[in-house]
Design an enzyme around this catalytic site. Structure first.
Site, short mmCIF file in Angstrom:
data_model
loop_
_atom_site.label_atom_id
_atom_site.label_comp_id
_atom_site.label_asym_id
_atom_site.label_seq_id
_atom_site.Cartn_x
_atom_site.Cartn_y
_atom_site.Cartn_z
N ASN A 174 0.82 -1.19 -0.02
CA ASN A 174 -0.14 0.02 0.16
C ASN A 174 0.97 1.33 -0.03
OD1 ASN A 174 -1.94 2.05 0.35
ND2 ASN A 174 -3.00 1.13 1.96
N ASP A 175 1.53 1.40 1.29
CA ASP A 175 2.27 2.84 1.05
C ASP A 175 3.30 2.86 0.12
OD1 ASP A 175 0.92 3.44 3.53
OD2 ASP A 175 2.44 2.62 4.88
N VAL A 176 3.97 1.74 -0.42
CA VAL A 176 4.73 1.77 -1.43
C VAL A 176 4.55 2.14 -2.57
CG1 VAL A 176 6.38 0.24 0.00
CG2 VAL A 176 4.94 -0.87 -1.94
N VAL A 177 3.13 1.99 -3.14
CA VAL A 177 2.70 2.74 -4.16
C VAL A 177 1.71 3.90 -4.10
CG1 VAL A 177 2.49 0.35 -5.34
CG2 VAL A 177 0.53 1.28 -4.12
N ALA A 193 1.14 3.42 7.42
CA ALA A 193 1.55 4.75 7.95
C ALA A 193 0.15 5.55 8.18
CB ALA A 193 2.21 5.59 6.65
#
Lengths: 94, 481
Positions: free
Chosen positions: B407-410, B449
Site C-alpha cells: 500500500n504505502d509503497v505505491v 503509515a
C-alpha cells in the site's frame, strides 16, 4: 597481541565488511541476515574457553549453556541459509 | 599463549567468513559462500577445542588428561543439543516466518554474549585477562562491560522484536510517558557503571550493568511499530556483531573480531538502506511511535470518494490481453501466504504470451529481502524479480500494475503531498500504468503509515476486495477457463 594490533584488525575488518556488504544483491538480504547471524555465533569460541576452564564451576556451566545457545544459532543459521539459497533459481535452469 | 598454528587458523576462519558474505553478491555464488561460512566456523570451533588442554613445552599438540576428556564430552553434548534444536527449527520454519526466526536467533547471540561475559568475569584467569596483581585488566573490564551491555540489549530487544513479529504482542507502538528521558538516563547509567567497573570489580556492578541493559533493550523496542521492524531487525543484527567483537577483544581472538566487524557493518548498512527506502532518519525510527493511530482529520480513509470495484474475471480478462504486467507484492501477500498462487498466476499469464515482472520495494515485508525469499520459495525465477530503481521506469509501458498486499509503497502522496508522513519515500509509479488492480481486504483500512492512498480512486484503478490468496485463486480459475 597488544590492544593496538587488535584494534587495527578490527578497524580494517569494518572497512572490509562495509565494501563486501554493499556488494550483496538486495534480493539476498534475508539470507545475508541469516548467515551473519550464524557467523556471529563465533562467540562460541568464548563459550568453549569458559566451559573448558578448570577452577570455576559456575563459569564453566555458564559457558556450557552459552555453547548450547550458540550451537542452536550456528546449526540453525547455516541450515536455514542453505534452505533459502537452494530456492533461488534462474530462468535458464528452470 | 596459543601456538602459532592456532592464530593462523583463527585468521583463516575470519577470511572464510568474509568469503561467505562475498558469495552473496549473486545467487549463483551464494551457495558456495555458505559452505565457506560453515568451514570457517568448523575451523574456529575445532581450533578452540584442541587448544584448551595445556600444550607441553616444545609441542604443537596438547596432551589431554582424562579430566580434559570429560570436559570435552560435556562440550560435545552441549553442541549436539544445540545442533539438533537448530537444525530442527531451520527445517520446519515457514518462509513467511523468517523475520521472527532471525529475531529469535539474534536474541540467542545476545544471550550467549552475556553468559560468556559473566563467565569471563567469574573466571578471568581462563580468559587470560587476570593481571599478576590479582585484579582483572582494566581495559578488559571495559570490553567485558560493553560486551555484556550490548549482548543484553541485543537479547531483550530481539525478544520484543520476536514477540511483535510473531503476533505474541501487538505490533502497534507502546508509548511510555517520558520515555526519551528514561532511555537516555538508563544509557548514561550503563556507561557510568562500565566506567566504575574498572575501579571496583564487585559482583553488583556487573549485575547492575546486565539488568539495566536488559531493561534498555526492552524499552528501546516497545515504542517501535510493526512496519519499522526491518530497521529494528537490521539494527539488532548489527548489535549482535558488536557484541561478538567486544568478546573478541577480551579474548584477543582474530576470528571473533573480524566476524564482529563484518556482522556489525552488515547490520548497520541494512538499517541505513531500510531508512533511506522510507526516507526516514535512523533517529526517528529509533525514537519510535511511527504507525500509531492516524491523526484526526487527514489520516482516516475517505471512503466517500468514488472508487471502482473489479472482479476476478475482470482481472483475468484484462491481464490475459495485456503485453506487460508488473506485480507488486507487499507484506499482505506474506500474511495471506499467497506467493504460490501468485506464481501460478504468473505462469498462466506467461502461457498467454504476457511479459510478467515482479517489482519489490526495499521495505516490503518485515525484513530486508523478505519478498524475494517468498517469491523464490514459490519458484519464481530471480531474474523476473526487480528492485525499485531498476523497474520504476517501466510502469509507463505496463498495461497492468497488480498490487497485492502492498500500500504505502505505491502511494503517490509520497511524491506530491508535502504534509504526508510518507513524503519523500521512494515509491513505485503505478499511476503511470494503463490499468491498476489493487488487492485489498476492504476499503476501510489504510496502510501502515495511516494515510489514504489516491491510487484507490484513480480512473484506471479497480479494487479487488478480498483475501489476497482467495482473490488470486479466483483469478487463476478465470484464467484457466
Amino acid at each position: 597481541m597488544d590492544f593496538i594490533s587488535i584494534l587495527s584488525i578490527f578497524v580494517m575488518a569494518c572497512f572490509v565488511g562495509y565494501y563486501v556488504v554493499w556488494s550483496v544483491t538486495p534480493a539476498l538480504h534475508t539470507p545475508l541476515m541469516a548467515v551473519t547471524n550464524a557467523i556471529s555465533s563465533v562467540i562460541i569460541v568464548g563459550a568453549l574457553v569458559a566451559s573448558a576452564a578448570t577452577g570455576g564451576h559456575a563459569s564453566s556451566w555458564l559457558g556450557l549453556l552459552a555453547v548450547v545457545f550458540a550451537s542452536i544459532n550456528i546449526f540453525g543459521g547455516f541450515a536455514v541459509t542453505a534452505r533459502m539459497l537452494a530456492m533461488y533459481k534462474s530462468k535458464k535452469k528452470g | 599463549m596459543l601456538p602459532a598454528w592456532a592464530l593462523i587458523a583463527y585468521l583463516a576462519s575470519g577470511v572464510l567468513f568474509i568469503l561467505a558474505l562475498r558469495g552473496l553478491s549473486s545467487p549463483a555464488t551464494s551457495r558456495k559462500g555458505n559452505s565457506y561460512g560453515m568451514a570457517g566456523m568448523a575451523i574456529a570451533v575445532m581450533t578452540t577445542m584442541v587448544t584448551q588442554a595445556p600444550i607441553p613445552e616444545g609441542n604443537w599438540w596438547p596432551r589431554p588428561t582424562p579430566e580434559d576428556l570429560v570436559i570435552l564430552g560435556k562440550i560435545v553434548v552441549a553442541i549436539a543439543i544445540g545442533g539438533v534444536i537448530g537444525v530442527t527449527i531451520a527445517r520446519r520454519i515457514a518462509m513467511t516466518d523468517m523475520p521472527q526466526l532471525v529475531a529469535a536467533f539474534h536474541s540467542l547471540v545476545g544471550l550467549a554474549a552475556v553468559l560468556v561475559g559473566l563467565a569471563a568475569y567469574l573466571n578471568p584467569e581462563a580468559f587470560g585477562i587476570l593481571l599478576p596483581t590479582g585484579v582483572i585488566n582494566p581495559v578488559s573490564k571495559i570490553e567485558l562491560g560493553l560486551g555484556i551491555a550490548i549482548g543484553a540489549i541485543t537479547f531483550s530487544g530481539s525478544v520484543i522484536a520476536f514477540a511483535k513479529l510473531n503476533g505474541n504482542m501487538s505490533g502497534s507502538p507502546i508509548m511510555l510517558p517520558g520515555r526519551h528521558v528514561i532511555n537516555l538516563g538508563t544509557l548514561v547509567a550503563i556507561l557510568a557503571l562500565v566506567a566504575y567497573f574498572t575501579q571496583n570489580e564487585a559482583l553488583w556492578v556487573i549485575v547492575a550493568i546486565t539488568v539495566l541493559s536488559f531493561a534498555i533493550g526492552f524499552l528501546l523496542i516497545i515504542p517501535i511499530g510493526g512496519a519499522d521492524m526491518p530497521v529494528v531487525v537490521s539494527m539488532l543484527n548489527s548489535y549482535s556483531g558488536w557484541a561478538a567483537a567486544a568478546m573478541g577483544f577480551t579474548l584477543h581472538n582474530t576470528a571473533m573480531i573480524i566476524t564482529g566487524a563484518l556482522v556489525g557493518s552488515s547490520g548497520a548498512i541494512l538499517s541505513y538502506i531500510m531508512c533511506k527506502a522510507m526516507n526516514r532518519s535512523f533517529v526517528s525510527v529509533i525514537a519510535g511511535g511511527f504507525g500509531a493511530a492516524p491523526e484526526a482529520g487527514g489520516g482516516a480513509a475517505r471512503t466517500d470518494r468514488p472508487w471502482k470495484r473489479g472482479s476476478a474475471e475482470d482481472a483475468a480478462f484484462l491481464m490475459k490481453e495485456a503485453e506487460n504486467v508488473i506485480i507488486i507484492p507487499g507484506y499482505g501477500m506474506a500474511v495471506a501466504q499467497a506467493q504460490h498462487v501468485l506464481r501460478e498466476m504468473g505462469d498462466q499469464l506467461k502461457k498467454h504470451g504476457v511479459n510478467v515482472k515482479y517489482a519489490i520495494h526495499p521495505v516490503a515485508g518485515r525484513m530486508p529481502g523478505h519478498m524475494n525469499v517468498l517469491l523464490a520459495e514459490a519458484n519464481v525465477p530471480y531474474d523476473e524479480v526487480f528492485e525499485l530503481e531498476d523497474i520504476n521506469g517501466e510502469f509507463a509501458q505496463a498495461d497492468v500494475a497488480f498490487v497485492i498486499g502492498a500500500n504505502d509503497v505505491v502511494n503517490p502522496a509520497a511524491k506530491t503531498d508535502k504534509s504526508s508522513p510518507i513524503y519523500g519515500m521512494p515509491v513505485f509509479d503505478v499511476d503511470k500504468a494503463k490499468t491498476i488492480f489493487f488487492i485489498k481486504r476492504s476499503m476501510g483500512g489504510v496502510g501502515y503509515a495511516g494515510v489514504d492512498n489516491d491510487v484507490f480512486y484513480m480512473d484506471q484503478t479497480m479494487m479487488l476486495l478480498a483475501d489476497a490468496k482467495k482473490m488470486v485463486e479466483d483469478i487463476n480459475k478465470a484464467l484457466a477457463d
